[in-house]
Structure formats: C-alpha cells, structure tokens
Motif scaffolding. Structure first.
Motif, short mmCIF file in Angstrom:
data_model
loop_
_atom_site.label_atom_id
_atom_site.label_comp_id
_atom_site.label_asym_id
_atom_site.label_seq_id
_atom_site.Cartn_x
_atom_site.Cartn_y
_atom_site.Cartn_z
N MET A 89 0.83 -1.20 0.00
CA MET A 89 0.00 0.00 0.00
C MET A 89 0.86 1.26 0.00
O MET A 89 0.55 2.25 -0.67
N MET A 90 1.97 1.24 0.74
CA MET A 90 2.85 2.40 0.77
C MET A 90 3.49 2.64 -0.59
O MET A 90 3.64 3.79 -1.03
N ALA A 91 3.88 1.58 -1.27
CA ALA A 91 4.47 1.73 -2.60
C ALA A 91 3.47 2.35 -3.57
O ALA A 91 3.82 3.25 -4.36
N GLN A 92 2.23 1.89 -3.53
CA GLN A 92 1.20 2.48 -4.38
C GLN A 92 0.94 3.93 -3.97
O GLN A 92 0.75 4.80 -4.81
N GLY A 93 0.97 4.18 -2.65
CA GLY A 93 0.75 5.54 -2.17
C GLY A 93 1.81 6.51 -2.68
O GLY A 93 1.49 7.66 -3.03
N MET A 94 3.05 6.08 -2.73
CA MET A 94 4.11 6.97 -3.21
C MET A 94 3.90 7.35 -4.67
O MET A 94 4.23 8.47 -5.09
N LEU A 95 3.32 6.45 -5.44
CA LEU A 95 2.99 6.78 -6.83
C LEU A 95 1.89 7.84 -6.87
O LEU A 95 1.96 8.81 -7.64
N GLU A 96 0.87 7.67 -6.04
CA GLU A 96 -0.26 8.58 -6.06
C GLU A 96 0.06 9.92 -5.40
O GLU A 96 -0.62 10.92 -5.66
N LEU A 97 1.10 9.94 -4.56
CA LEU A 97 1.49 11.18 -3.89
C LEU A 97 2.60 11.92 -4.64
O LEU A 97 3.15 12.89 -4.11
N ALA A 98 2.91 11.49 -5.83
CA ALA A 98 3.98 12.13 -6.60
C ALA A 98 3.81 13.65 -6.72
O ALA A 98 4.80 14.40 -6.61
N PRO A 99 2.59 14.17 -6.91
CA PRO A 99 2.45 15.63 -6.99
C PRO A 99 2.76 16.35 -5.68
O PRO A 99 2.87 17.59 -5.68
N TYR A 100 2.87 15.62 -4.58
CA TYR A 100 3.10 16.23 -3.26
C TYR A 100 4.53 15.99 -2.78
O TYR A 100 4.81 16.05 -1.59
N GLN A 101 5.43 15.72 -3.69
CA GLN A 101 6.81 15.43 -3.34
C GLN A 101 7.37 16.51 -2.41
O GLN A 101 7.23 17.70 -2.66
N GLY A 102 8.01 16.07 -1.31
CA GLY A 102 8.56 16.99 -0.34
C GLY A 102 7.59 17.40 0.75
O GLY A 102 7.98 18.03 1.73
N ARG A 103 6.33 17.01 0.60
CA ARG A 103 5.31 17.39 1.58
C ARG A 103 4.79 16.21 2.38
O ARG A 103 3.85 16.36 3.16
N TYR A 104 5.38 15.05 2.20
CA TYR A 104 4.91 13.89 2.94
C TYR A 104 6.06 12.96 3.25
O TYR A 104 7.12 12.99 2.61
N THR A 105 5.84 12.12 4.26
CA THR A 105 6.78 11.07 4.64
C THR A 105 5.97 9.83 4.98
O THR A 105 4.92 9.93 5.63
N TYR A 106 6.43 8.67 4.53
CA TYR A 106 5.81 7.41 4.94
C TYR A 106 6.61 6.81 6.10
O TYR A 106 7.86 6.85 6.11
N VAL A 107 5.91 6.26 7.07
CA VAL A 107 6.52 5.61 8.23
C VAL A 107 5.84 4.26 8.43
O VAL A 107 4.60 4.18 8.41
N GLU A 108 6.61 3.22 8.62
CA GLU A 108 6.02 1.91 8.88
C GLU A 108 5.52 1.85 10.32
O GLU A 108 6.26 2.13 11.26
N PHE A 109 4.25 1.48 10.49
CA PHE A 109 3.63 1.46 11.81
C PHE A 109 2.48 0.47 11.78
O PHE A 109 1.51 0.64 11.05
N ASP A 110 2.58 -0.57 12.59
CA ASP A 110 1.52 -1.57 12.73
C ASP A 110 0.59 -1.11 13.85
O ASP A 110 0.93 -1.19 15.02
N LEU A 111 -0.58 -0.62 13.47
CA LEU A 111 -1.51 -0.08 14.46
C LEU A 111 -2.01 -1.13 15.45
O LEU A 111 -2.52 -0.77 16.51
N THR A 112 -1.90 -2.39 15.11
CA THR A 112 -2.41 -3.42 16.02
C THR A 112 -1.52 -3.59 17.25
O THR A 112 -1.93 -4.24 18.21
N ARG A 113 -0.32 -3.02 17.23
CA ARG A 113 0.63 -3.22 18.32
C ARG A 113 0.72 -1.98 19.19
O ARG A 113 1.08 -0.89 18.71
N ALA A 114 0.42 -2.12 20.46
CA ALA A 114 0.51 -1.00 21.40
C ALA A 114 1.96 -0.73 21.75
O ALA A 114 2.82 -1.60 21.66
#
Length: 248
Positions: A89-114
C-alpha cells in the motif's frame, strides 16, 4: 450486521500485505472515492488551521494516502506523516502522492501493536487523522491507541477519525440496509452471492467493528475534550476531539 466469530489470528496482513490486495483496492478506487471524497473534505475542514499555516499531521493506517491528499490540498503548507504497515500500500501511495513530493513522509507502523510510536512521527504532532483503519482494531487496541494519540498530540491538537461503525441494534441495522438497498438496487444480491474472497474481505472488514457510542466513550476515557460526532450518514461517521490545552 451479523455477529462474527473472532478469528484466532489477525487477518489484516492477509488482505493488505499482498499484491492482490492492492490490485483489488485499485480496481474499486473510482467508485470508492466518488462516494467518500466529500466525507474526507469535511474531515479536512474540521482541522483548526488556516490556509497559510504550516503544520504537521499524522495519518494512521494511511494506506495509499487518500485522506492525506485531501488535507494537503486544503492546506498548502502542511506536511503529512503517513503511517501504515503494508509495503504494498505504501508503494502504491508513493505513486499517487507524486504531486506532493517533499510534503509527505511514509513511516512503517503496525496499528495493532501497542507501545511507543515510530520515531518518524513527531512528538508532539499538530494533528492526527485516520480514515477507514481504526475499525480493524479490537476494542482493547482502540482504547490504547486513543490514549497514545492523546500523548502524541500537541496541546490543543485534534484527532479526527472517519470510519464505519456497527449498528447498535437490529432495528437500526434494518433501516441502514433498507436505505442502502434503495440507493444500490444490486446490494442485496451482492450480499447473498459473495465469492469466497469477497466473504473473506467482508469478515475482515466487520469482525472488530463496534457501535459508535462505545468508541466515543473510549475517546472521552482517553482524556480528549470536545469529543463529538461531527458527521454521520448511516454506518459512516467522523468523530473526534482535541487534546486539552492545559497540562495533562
């Protein structure tokens, strides 16, 4: 929605950490975004920032970044930290966020883990949003996540969640289905003739879903103020609140 037996292991990874999962997500994107774009617009409009204000927000369970893109469109100086656990999903997101280059960062985070949040999510962060992710967490994790959100937010920072909820009783469920079936005359037939893959996805979608009042209660218990349901249409809602400005 019918009661569904809780599985012995989480099936989120089986849905979202596969190329098939992303392919399915993409194949349904046009219809999904047509129905949900306005809801995400409202989520962005609820954030307490001006158009010329720079701020950083975290998007939990961000997927391909649909909610983040809406916020970034509303606030030209905003920076998004998109947190997700699926490399696909993150790889696909980076393609779709191409127009926002420099305005976003992806971070790996498993929400199921406290526990502690990844170092890539600022502490504090000015706002936290989530879109169609929290309902995948069990009740205990919803509660601990909301407490973690409070701790991560700057004083006065807002948390907003756009998500489906479970009906509180059978009468409400019947009304929701009736309205949905009138909007989509094929819906009842689709429910009755799901493929095995569709049934698997549906079970994954609803297995931890709970009524709205329960989740609003969790937010108040976590210590957020201004907690409210800011929008609702049948089973989809936007709820949230802010961290108090005073010290905790």
């Amino acid at each position: 929605m019918p009661d569904i037996e809780q599985p012995t292991e989480d099936t989120n990874a089986a849905v979202w950490k596969t190329d098939v999962g992303v392919t399915f997500w993409k194949s349904t994107e046009a219809d999904r975004e047509r129905r949900r774009a306005g809801h995400r617009e409202l989520l962005a409009e609820l954030l307490p920032f001006g158009p010329d204000e720079a701020f950083t927000f975290a998007d939990l369970g961000a997927g391909t970044g649909a909610a983040s893109r809406t916020v970034l469109d509303h606030f030209p100086l905003a920076h998004a930290v998109l947190a997700d656990f699926s490399p696909q999903m993150m790889a696909q997101g980076m393609l779709e966020l191409a127009p926002y280059q420099g305005r976003y960062t992806y971070v790996e985070f498993d929400l199921t883990r406290a526990g502690d949040w990844p170092a890539g999510i600022p502490a504090p962060v000015d706002a936290v949003i989530s879109s169609l992710a929290v309902h995948h967490l069990n009740d205990g994790r919803k509660q601990t996540l909301f407490a973690e959100v409070l701790r991560q937010l700057a004083p006065g920072g807002w948390f907003l969640n756009y998500d489906p909820v479970q009906p509180p009783d059978a009468v409400v469920e019947e009304a929701w289905l009736r309205a949905g079936d009138r909007r989509d005359p094929s819906a009842a037939d689709k429910r009755a003739h799901r493929t095995a893959e569709e049934q698997f996805r549906y079970d994954n979608h609803v297995r931890y879903m709970v009524p709205l009042d329960q989740q609003v209660g969790y937010l108040r218990e976590a210590g957020l103020e201004g907690v409210d349901v800011y929008w609702k249409e049948l089973d989809y809602v936007i709820y949230g609140g802010r961290r108090p400005r005073r010290p905790l």
